[in-house]
Design an enzyme around this catalytic site. Sequence first.
Site: not given
Length: 346
Positions: A172, A278
């Site tokens: 991320e 995710e």
Amino acid sequence: MKKGIGLFVTALLVVSLLLGPAASPRTAEAAPAFAKGADISWVAGMEAQGTKWKDKNGVQRDILDILKNDYQINSVRIRVFVNPSSDYGNGYMNKDRAAALALRAKNAGMSVMLTLHYSDSWADPGKQTKPAAWKNYTFQQLMDAVYNYTRDVMTAMQGKGVTPDWVQIGNETNNGMLWDDGKASLSMQNYAWLVNTGNNAVKSIFSGTKTIVHLSNGYDNSLFVWNIGGLISNGATFDIIGMSLYPTSSDWSTKVTQTISNANNMISRYGKSVMITEIGMDYNQPAAAKSFVSDIKTKIRNISGGKGLGVFYWEPEATPGYNGGYNMGAWQADMKPTIALEGFLN
């Protein structure tokens, strides 16, 4: 400076290819045509704490067996921290524990994705903290550390006979990685060099393994254009764009539509495949979660040209409130699963 660093990394790559057996590049084993995945990184720590899972019928079974044979999960995702604490929820996953879990998944017939956090604990949009041992490094030393550490993790996998299908260079990295040196808003070029360094290190051991740059909020096209476009304009080399998506039971349909639009835009702009690495939703909303999983799986799989590569549920084995309050797993307090993962079926 750019030329000098580029030559240095190239030289390292050449030298690495000439080293002994541990450095011989290997191609990845056949990845699934479409990955139905689960991040299982908490499994090792939960098992160390005595956790045992049951299937929907209340029969106690190995968690990987349940994921694979009850829900068609064919791939796992495993994070790796640099020098983690022994904390089961927020550390624990060093390269050796990650390699052992990867071997277990391989032996179960599952493909493996690694997520290199380049931190001693969580790296995410709000924090990209350097490992303590790297804190005072110059940028050149930091690049060296990224290269050597990445190769070290890959060599640990190789030692277990595991060839990862995918490796995330960071986690991320909305505003880059290894702050502040690799913070994208301060130096997109530094961020791109770090991505290149990680990519080159992976390929020096496993030439066929695909590398991923992963951002959160898959519905946010402006973020992806700024970050991915910035990387590419600064010469970054990687294979796949990864996305996270954590909608609510009330907005998941809209968020999926926006994410698919963004995925198609990334493919048309940059020619790269997309993977949803995710997803998750509150365990108290299992029907909505099942519908969400089914919808995003179907729509990613149906992206034209086979450019939608898969969907991974984040830590579905988590029970309610695990690790201080995580509630987006797919198991209940009675150790039986919710219906969320049924969205992966077919």
